[in-house]
Design a protein around this motif. Sequence first.
Motif, short mmCIF file in Angstrom:
data_model
loop_
_atom_site.label_atom_id
_atom_site.label_comp_id
_atom_site.label_asym_id
_atom_site.label_seq_id
_atom_site.Cartn_x
_atom_site.Cartn_y
_atom_site.Cartn_z
N PHE A 29 -6.23 -40.01 69.29
CA PHE A 29 -5.40 -40.27 68.12
C PHE A 29 -3.98 -40.60 68.54
N PHE A 30 -3.29 -41.22 67.60
CA PHE A 30 -1.96 -41.75 67.84
C PHE A 30 -1.05 -41.23 66.74
N ILE A 31 -0.11 -40.36 67.09
CA ILE A 31 0.85 -39.84 66.12
C ILE A 31 2.06 -40.77 66.13
N ARG A 32 2.34 -41.36 64.99
CA ARG A 32 3.38 -42.39 64.93
C ARG A 32 4.62 -41.87 64.20
N GLY A 33 5.77 -42.12 64.80
CA GLY A 33 7.05 -41.88 64.13
C GLY A 33 7.38 -40.43 63.86
N ALA A 34 7.13 -39.55 64.85
CA ALA A 34 7.43 -38.13 64.68
C ALA A 34 8.78 -37.80 65.30
N THR A 35 9.34 -36.69 64.85
CA THR A 35 10.49 -36.08 65.54
C THR A 35 9.88 -35.10 66.53
N VAL A 36 9.87 -35.49 67.80
CA VAL A 36 9.10 -34.77 68.82
C VAL A 36 10.01 -33.79 69.57
N HIS A 37 9.74 -32.50 69.38
CA HIS A 37 10.43 -31.46 70.14
C HIS A 37 9.59 -31.20 71.39
N THR A 38 10.01 -31.76 72.50
CA THR A 38 9.18 -31.72 73.71
C THR A 38 9.15 -30.35 74.37
N ALA A 39 10.14 -29.49 74.09
CA ALA A 39 10.29 -28.20 74.79
C ALA A 39 10.39 -28.41 76.30
N ALA A 71 -7.37 -46.11 68.47
CA ALA A 71 -7.14 -44.69 68.21
C ALA A 71 -6.90 -44.45 66.72
N THR A 72 -7.26 -43.26 66.27
CA THR A 72 -6.96 -42.86 64.89
C THR A 72 -5.46 -42.69 64.75
N VAL A 73 -4.88 -43.33 63.73
CA VAL A 73 -3.43 -43.31 63.55
C VAL A 73 -3.04 -42.22 62.55
N ILE A 74 -2.09 -41.41 62.94
CA ILE A 74 -1.54 -40.37 62.06
C ILE A 74 -0.06 -40.68 61.87
N ASP A 75 0.31 -41.07 60.67
CA ASP A 75 1.69 -41.44 60.38
C ASP A 75 2.49 -40.19 60.08
N ALA A 76 3.34 -39.78 61.03
CA ALA A 76 4.11 -38.54 60.86
C ALA A 76 5.26 -38.69 59.88
N LYS A 77 5.74 -39.90 59.68
CA LYS A 77 6.84 -40.18 58.74
C LYS A 77 8.06 -39.31 59.03
N GLY A 78 8.36 -39.16 60.31
CA GLY A 78 9.55 -38.42 60.71
C GLY A 78 9.38 -36.92 60.77
N LYS A 79 8.22 -36.40 60.42
CA LYS A 79 8.02 -34.95 60.46
C LYS A 79 8.12 -34.42 61.89
N GLN A 80 8.35 -33.13 62.00
CA GLN A 80 8.61 -32.52 63.30
C GLN A 80 7.32 -32.11 63.99
N LEU A 81 7.24 -32.45 65.26
CA LEU A 81 6.07 -32.18 66.09
C LEU A 81 6.48 -31.28 67.24
N THR A 82 5.78 -30.18 67.43
CA THR A 82 6.08 -29.26 68.53
C THR A 82 4.82 -28.99 69.34
N PRO A 83 4.99 -28.41 70.53
CA PRO A 83 3.81 -27.89 71.23
C PRO A 83 3.21 -26.75 70.41
N GLY A 84 1.96 -26.44 70.65
CA GLY A 84 1.37 -25.26 70.03
C GLY A 84 2.14 -24.02 70.43
N LEU A 85 2.27 -23.08 69.53
CA LEU A 85 3.11 -21.92 69.76
C LEU A 85 2.37 -20.80 70.48
N PHE A 86 3.13 -20.00 71.21
CA PHE A 86 2.65 -18.80 71.88
C PHE A 86 2.74 -17.63 70.92
N GLY A 87 1.65 -16.90 70.74
CA GLY A 87 1.62 -15.82 69.77
C GLY A 87 2.13 -14.49 70.28
N GLY A 88 2.58 -14.46 71.53
CA GLY A 88 3.06 -13.21 72.10
C GLY A 88 1.96 -12.45 72.81
#
Length: 424
Positions: A29-39, A71-88
């Motif tokens: 899949f292809f996430i298009r136009g996201a605000t990518v927080h790469t960490a 690839a399947t296209v997912i239009d993020a429309k500027g939404k924020q994308l992060t890595p999966g979170l660590f639950g502690g």
Amino acid sequence: MKSLHLAILAVGALISQSAAAQSGAAQEFFIRGATVHTASAKGTLKNTDVLVRGGVIVAIGEAAGAGAAGATVIDAKGKQLTPGLFGGLTSVGLEEIAEEPQTIDSTLNQKSPAWDQQWRPELDVTLAFNPRSFVVPVTRVEGVTWTVLAPSAADSIIGGQGSAVTLDGRFDAALPGSRSLFVQMGSAGARAAGGTRAAEYMLLDQAIHEARAAGPIGPGALLHAAGREVLNRYLMGGRVVFEVDRASDIREVVAFAQRSGIRPVILGGDEAWLVAKDLAKANVPVILNPLNDLPADFDRLGSSLENAARLQRAGVRIVFSSGDTPQARLVRQLAGNAVAHGLPWDAALAAITSTPADIFGVGATHGRIAVGQSADLVLWSGDPLEVSTLADQVWIAGRSIEMKSRQTELRDRYVEKVKAHQAR
């Protein structure tokens, strides 16, 4: 009867998850136009594309668009994308219902008095992990894609071993290279050691002597042969998580670890800010709960909401964990509150993504949005560190996770009943 009733209620949720746990094959899949927080050192990338293939991130930015044919296209429309979170550090998959002992696999209780202990560092709670636990989907629909299983022992300083596990429902969930040994110190360890903190080090020194001994150990040994073998591995640079809060205890633990060849991680650390320079110099990370403020006991008189910010400014690597398994999904709230008390936003995100991945030995594959990393991703409705924000979609290893849990099903069930009643 209450415990039995709760257990029966849980059965339906466990059954309904069998399909949801494996809710989709690894997708291209292809996430298009996201605000990518790469960490990562690249920080935040605006209006950026991400391409995933075979469960792995294969391209970011312009290169992603060039290789996205089919690839399947997912239009993020500027939404924020992060890595999966660590639950502690949690008992997710090891504990279902706190009041029902049959559903708890995180604690070893041999009922041994301090003068007749048998330590079992060879215990590894990873073997008891249940990926079909109803706690798993409750946790991951909030953007948490992995956690570290933390054992405990009611009558021993050494609790045993645990590993990082992915939460996508697979049975082989342990992440390679993440296994760690857990040790409780401070006042909690003193109780298990006979009443004094000094006895903690006396017993640990005895265990180390036994682990390094060439021949058999006589009567009164702390360790079995298997335990000696396991502990000896950790004495050669292994990762040992010490649960300790008081500043003076933290200094002693760091010095002990350095003498013993152990690679220490501090868990708790409510007074860690008081010895921040020592921790930074020794390159010892701290796993803490930034919401801790009031002194819950005499080990934590110096608790402060600025603990995380002060440690980060001193150069100490920090990670967030509440230690509350049912509420592990609220790790974002910990990060957001740390930001409110002086921690930079990017450092707060790192504390629940890339930093724990590095500390637990999985940083090469988890914790960042980078080419070659596992496609553990979360697309958010807003700022991921705001509690009002929701996870729109979660992917683990490129698989889209069904955004459903026992809680969401109960919500939807009763919301519809209320709506129907109001429509009359």
